[in-house]
Design an enzyme around this catalytic site. Structure first.
Site, PDB file in Angstrom:
ATOM      1  N   GLY A   1       0.893  -1.384   0.099  1.00  0.00           N
ATOM      2  CA  GLY A   1       0.031   0.125   0.100  1.00  0.00           C
ATOM      3  C   GLY A   1       0.818   1.204   0.045  1.00  0.00           C
ATOM      4  O   GLY A   1       1.947   1.252   0.052  1.00  0.00           O
ATOM      5  N   ASP A   2       0.338   2.293  -0.297  1.00  0.00           N
ATOM      6  CA  ASP A   2       0.873   3.609  -0.185  1.00  0.00           C
ATOM      7  C   ASP A   2       2.463   3.696  -1.179  1.00  0.00           C
ATOM      8  O   ASP A   2       3.164   4.459  -0.967  1.00  0.00           O
ATOM      9  CB  ASP A   2       1.288   4.060   1.020  1.00  0.00           C
ATOM     10  CG  ASP A   2       0.176   3.899   2.198  1.00  0.00           C
ATOM     11  OD1 ASP A   2      -0.964   4.136   1.848  1.00  0.00           O
ATOM     12  OD2 ASP A   2       0.278   3.274   3.256  1.00  0.00           O
TER      13      ASP A   2
ATOM     14  N   THR B   1      -7.248  -0.301  10.180  1.00  0.00           N
ATOM     15  CA  THR B   1      -7.422   1.186  10.183  1.00  0.00           C
ATOM     16  C   THR B   1      -8.908   1.552  11.019  1.00  0.00           C
ATOM     17  O   THR B   1      -9.058   2.632  11.233  1.00  0.00           O
ATOM     18  CB  THR B   1      -7.852   1.701   8.485  1.00  0.00           C
ATOM     19  OG1 THR B   1      -8.925   0.840   8.105  1.00  0.00           O
ATOM     20  CG2 THR B   1      -6.638   1.421   7.938  1.00  0.00           C
TER      21      THR B   1
ATOM     22  N   HIS C   1      -5.751   7.981  -0.797  1.00  0.00           N
ATOM     23  CA  HIS C   1      -4.805   8.161  -2.104  1.00  0.00           C
ATOM     24  C   HIS C   1      -4.334   9.796  -1.987  1.00  0.00           C
ATOM     25  O   HIS C   1      -5.507  10.783  -2.012  1.00  0.00           O
ATOM     26  CB  HIS C   1      -5.456   7.783  -3.164  1.00  0.00           C
ATOM     27  CG  HIS C   1      -5.609   6.144  -3.208  1.00  0.00           C
ATOM     28  ND1 HIS C   1      -6.578   5.574  -4.316  1.00  0.00           N
ATOM     29  CD2 HIS C   1      -5.082   5.142  -2.464  1.00  0.00           C
ATOM     30  CE1 HIS C   1      -6.291   4.273  -3.997  1.00  0.00           C
ATOM     31  NE2 HIS C   1      -5.790   4.081  -2.866  1.00  0.00           N
TER      32      HIS C   1
ATOM     33  N   VAL D   1       9.822  11.334  -9.369  1.00  0.00           N
ATOM     34  CA  VAL D   1      10.756  11.913  -8.430  1.00  0.00           C
ATOM     35  C   VAL D   1      10.186  12.915  -7.675  1.00  0.00           C
ATOM     36  O   VAL D   1      11.118  13.859  -7.120  1.00  0.00           O
ATOM     37  CB  VAL D   1      11.978  12.431  -9.182  1.00  0.00           C
ATOM     38  CG1 VAL D   1      12.756  11.031  -9.657  1.00  0.00           C
ATOM     39  CG2 VAL D   1      11.487  13.381 -10.397  1.00  0.00           C
TER      40      VAL D   1
HETATM   41  P1  GDP Z   1      -1.392   5.694  -2.316  1.00  0.00           P
HETATM   42  O1  GDP Z   1      -2.314   5.441  -1.314  1.00  0.00           O
HETATM   43  O2  GDP Z   1      -0.648   4.427  -2.931  1.00  0.00           O
HETATM   44  O3  GDP Z   1      -2.249   6.500  -3.464  1.00  0.00           O
HETATM   45  O4  GDP Z   1      -0.163   6.612  -1.854  1.00  0.00           O
HETATM   46  P2  GDP Z   1      -0.407   7.690  -0.473  1.00  0.00           P
HETATM   47  O5  GDP Z   1      -0.962   8.824  -1.163  1.00  0.00           O
HETATM   48  O6  GDP Z   1      -0.816   6.893   0.616  1.00  0.00           O
HETATM   49  O7  GDP Z   1       1.270   8.090  -0.213  1.00  0.00           O
HETATM   50  C1  GDP Z   1       2.251   8.352  -1.209  1.00  0.00           C
HETATM   51  C2  GDP Z   1       2.629   9.408  -0.726  1.00  0.00           C
HETATM   52  O8  GDP Z   1       3.800   9.796  -1.385  1.00  0.00           O
HETATM   53  C3  GDP Z   1       1.769  10.809  -0.703  1.00  0.00           C
HETATM   54  O9  GDP Z   1       1.975  11.635  -0.001  1.00  0.00           O
HETATM   55  C4  GDP Z   1       2.055  11.301  -2.339  1.00  0.00           C
HETATM   56  O10 GDP Z   1       2.039  12.531  -2.772  1.00  0.00           O
HETATM   57  C5  GDP Z   1       3.655  11.158  -2.306  1.00  0.00           C
HETATM   58  N1  GDP Z   1       4.447  10.761  -3.723  1.00  0.00           N
HETATM   59  C6  GDP Z   1       3.918  10.047  -4.622  1.00  0.00           C
HETATM   60  N2  GDP Z   1       4.683   9.853  -5.407  1.00  0.00           N
HETATM   61  C7  GDP Z   1       5.962  10.659  -5.005  1.00  0.00           C
HETATM   62  C8  GDP Z   1       7.372  10.721  -5.602  1.00  0.00           C
HETATM   63  O11 GDP Z   1       7.771  10.205  -6.643  1.00  0.00           O
HETATM   64  N3  GDP Z   1       8.260  11.344  -4.889  1.00  0.00           N
HETATM   65  C9  GDP Z   1       7.715  11.912  -3.475  1.00  0.00           C
HETATM   66  N4  GDP Z   1       8.599  12.688  -2.652  1.00  0.00           N
HETATM   67  N5  GDP Z   1       6.615  11.847  -3.098  1.00  0.00           N
HETATM   68  C10 GDP Z   1       5.675  11.148  -3.785  1.00  0.00           C
HETATM   69  P1  IMO Z   2      -3.785   2.691   0.433  1.00  0.00           P
HETATM   70  O1  IMO Z   2      -4.973   2.522  -0.669  1.00  0.00           O
HETATM   71  C1  IMO Z   2      -1.695   0.821   3.737  1.00  0.00           C
HETATM   72  C2  IMO Z   2      -3.794  -2.187   5.940  1.00  0.00           C
HETATM   73  C3  IMO Z   2      -3.892  -1.622   7.564  1.00  0.00           C
HETATM   74  C4  IMO Z   2      -4.005  -2.937   8.275  1.00  0.00           C
HETATM   75  C5  IMO Z   2      -4.453  -4.026   7.166  1.00  0.00           C
HETATM   76  C6  IMO Z   2      -6.124  -4.288   7.443  1.00  0.00           C
HETATM   77  O2  IMO Z   2      -3.696   3.930   0.772  1.00  0.00           O
HETATM   78  O3  IMO Z   2      -2.483   1.842  -0.052  1.00  0.00           O
HETATM   79  P2  IMO Z   2      -8.232  -2.854   7.277  1.00  0.00           P
HETATM   80  O4  IMO Z   2      -8.622  -1.372   8.036  1.00  0.00           O
HETATM   81  O5  IMO Z   2      -7.977  -2.813   5.873  1.00  0.00           O
HETATM   82  O6  IMO Z   2      -8.879  -3.867   7.674  1.00  0.00           O
HETATM   83  O7  IMO Z   2      -6.832  -3.069   7.888  1.00  0.00           O
HETATM   84  O8  IMO Z   2      -4.426  -3.339   5.983  1.00  0.00           O
HETATM   85  N1  IMO Z   2      -4.236  -1.020   4.959  1.00  0.00           N
HETATM   86  C7  IMO Z   2      -3.318  -0.397   4.403  1.00  0.00           C
HETATM   87  N2  IMO Z   2      -2.377  -0.016   4.505  1.00  0.00           N
HETATM   88  N3  IMO Z   2      -2.429   1.693   2.644  1.00  0.00           N
HETATM   89  C8  IMO Z   2      -3.525   1.066   2.562  1.00  0.00           C
HETATM   90  O9  IMO Z   2      -4.259   1.736   1.487  1.00  0.00           O
HETATM   91  C9  IMO Z   2      -4.323   0.108   3.386  1.00  0.00           C
HETATM   92  N4  IMO Z   2      -5.478  -0.245   3.522  1.00  0.00           N
HETATM   93  C10 IMO Z   2      -5.579  -1.256   4.498  1.00  0.00           C
HETATM   94  O10 IMO Z   2      -3.041  -0.623   7.711  1.00  0.00           O
HETATM   95  O11 IMO Z   2      -2.564  -3.279   8.335  1.00  0.00           O
HETATM   96 MG    MG Z   3      -2.275   5.525   0.876  1.00  0.00          MG
END
Ligand code: GDP
Ligand code: IMO
Ligand code: MG
Length: 423
Positions: free
Chosen positions: A12-13, A129, A41, A413
């Site tokens: 994730g993330d 979460t 996201h 980047v």
């Molecule tokens: P997602 O859940 O996969 O959409 O990711 P999140 O938004 O939870 O976390 C990704 C974080 O990294 C966010 O704060 C984005 O704005 C940031 N981000 C995405 N791509 C880049 C990158 O290439 N460089 C940096 N420095 N930040 C990035």
């Molecule tokens: P995005 O879309 C990171 C993780 C939780 C926990 C496990 C189960 O931002 O990538 P849940 O609440 O889904 O039953 O929790 O899954 N988890 C994530 N971790 N990014 C996410 O979403 C997540 N969605 C669920 O932290 O470990």
């Molecule tokens: Mg995320």
């Protein structure tokens, strides 16, 4: 295009939100098809950060419509707040958004149950979460769920909700958790119902008509493949299938109509919550990456656990989803490290093992096999041409593509839309 899936290949993330927003420039539709508001996201437009939990990340583009299809579970309060924010930004949601009547609802007692189960697990907690995800999906599977469809007939909904809430309140009381106030919750739900009714539409039809007309459709994966309900080290999972197969069940797009799969890979690893993380780092390097990368949960604000890039796990994600191209994100965060490692295999008791052979117990014990790379000093966040990257950085990128046997679409980047480098 026309039908492309974007999925995160780790825990994730990975930066899915940024990549979906970027690729949505050419999309007619962006579809969320699984998960709930456990997703967080981020999309950065100019100097402004936007956080999406339920509404697809591509909605900012003028001609892109957003679809929440049947596989998504909806907390109407969260959805309605997200809608308010977007409307304040000037987005005409009535024109842009539709929601499937088949979506199951996350109801107040689901959040209570999530909390109760976590508390009862004590030291063995999963680190969910606490958004009610597991309990809402388990109600769906045990035929106790209530859907958007059910709120269309309000009188009937009152009966169904009351029946479920009474049962759930008994369970909550057993756990010592506060029971929900059925009357008050119904009042809240009644208002939320009015808010979302105008958006309810058969999304199956929207998606399939668009696919038949060869429109460009992006399917936005929520969560990472390593959190998939079947393919994670269960029970350290989320409540939905995160693999591309869930596009079929969660949106109704026939499996053979998906044209390509883009995988998003962060240049290192992060994980929120419990469960094994084979390449986890503790100490100075992890802290430096977490701070520089802003690695705190978008949904819960929890500090993310940090590790080296785990290519053994990512390779499995590529295989099971037949990933056609990858995007590597957050490469800028690794600048300044003298030595960068990537995991190229696992060993258990001296024997080579693969990701898929390991349950959570084995994954907690395996020893990663690392390959070391010389790092680069320069900040690369302003670089836009591959040839302008430090040689060490190019070697690192090329190794990832070669190891995975997948084309690299581009590397990211920076969080902003234009901070990308074509490889
Ligand atoms: P997602 O859940 O996969 O959409 O990711 P999140 O938004 O939870 O976390 C990704 C974080 O990294 C966010 O704060 C984005 O704005 C940031 N981000 C995405 N791509 C880049 C990158 O290439 N460089 C940096 N420095 N930040 C990035
Ligand atoms: P995005 O879309 C990171 C993780 C939780 C926990 C496990 C189960 O931002 O990538 P849940 O609440 O889904 O039953 O929790 O899954 N988890 C994530 N971790 N990014 C996410 O979403 C997540 N969605 C669920 O932290 O470990
Ligand atoms: Mg995320």
């Amino acid at each position: 295009m026309p039908a492309i899936s974007i999925i995160g290949l780790q825990w994730g993330d990975e930066g899915k939100g940024k990549i979906v927003d970027l690729l949505a420039q050419k999309a007619d539709y962006v579809v969320r098809y699984h998960g709930g508001n456990n997703a967080g996201h981020t999309v950065v437009v100019g100097t402004k950060k936007h956080f999406f939990h339920l509404i697809p990340s591509g909605i900012f583009h003028k001609n892109t419509k957003a679809v929440i299809s049947n596989g998504v579970i909806l907390d109407l309060e969260v959805l309605s707040k997200e809608m308010d924010i977007l409307e304040k930004e000037g987005i005409n949601l009535l024109y842009k958004l539709c929601i499937s009547p088949r979506c199951h609802l996350i109801l107040p007692y689901h959040k209570g149950l999530d909390e109760a189960y976590e508390n009862a697990r004590g030291n063995n907690l999963l680190g969910t979460t606490k958004r009610g995800i597991g309990p809402a999906y388990s109600d769906k599977v045990s035929y106790n769920g209530l859907r958007v469809y059910d709120i269309l007939d309000w009188k009937d909904f009152i009966n169904k909700f009351t029946f479920q809430a009474k049962i759930k309140n008994k369970i909550l009381k057993t756990f010592g958790v506060k029971a929900i106030n059925i009357y008050k919750e119904l009042e809240k739900l009644k208002k939320l119902r009015r808010r979302i009714l105008p958006f309810v539409k058969d999304t199956y039809k929207v998606i399939n008509e668009a696919a038949n007309k060869r429109k460009n459709i992006l399917f936005e994966g929520a969560h990472g493949i390593m959190l998939d309900l079947d393919w994670s080290p269960y029970p350290f999972a989320t409540g939905s299938n995160t693999v591309v197969g869930s596009i079929n069940t969660g949106s109704g797009l026939p499996v053979n109509k998906l044209n390509s799969v883009v995988g998003v890979v962060k240049a290192f690893t992060s994980r929120v919550g419990g469960g094994p993380l084979p390449t986890e780092l503790k100490g100075r390097i992890a802290d430096a990456i977490r701070e520089k990368g802003g690695e705190y949960g978008t949904t819960t604000g929890r500090p993310r656990r940090i590790g080296w890039l785990d290519l053994e796990a990512v390779r499995f994600s590529c295989l099971i989803n037949n990933v056609n191209e990858i995007v590597i994100t957050k490469l800028d965060i690794l600048s300044g490290l003298l030595d960068i490692k990537v995991c190229i295999g696992y060993k258990l008791n001296g024997q080579k093992v693969s990701y898929s052979e390991c349950g959570y117990k084995e994954l907690s014990k395996i020893k990663p096999v690392y390959k070391s790379f010389t790092g680069w000093i320069d900040d690369i966040s302003h670089v836009r041409n591959f040839s302008d990257l430090p040689q060490e950085c190019r070697i690192f990128i090329n190794f990832i593509g070669k190891y995975l046997g997948v084309k690299i679409k581009f590397v990211s980047v920076g969080a902003e839309r234009n901070a990308n480098i074509k490889v």
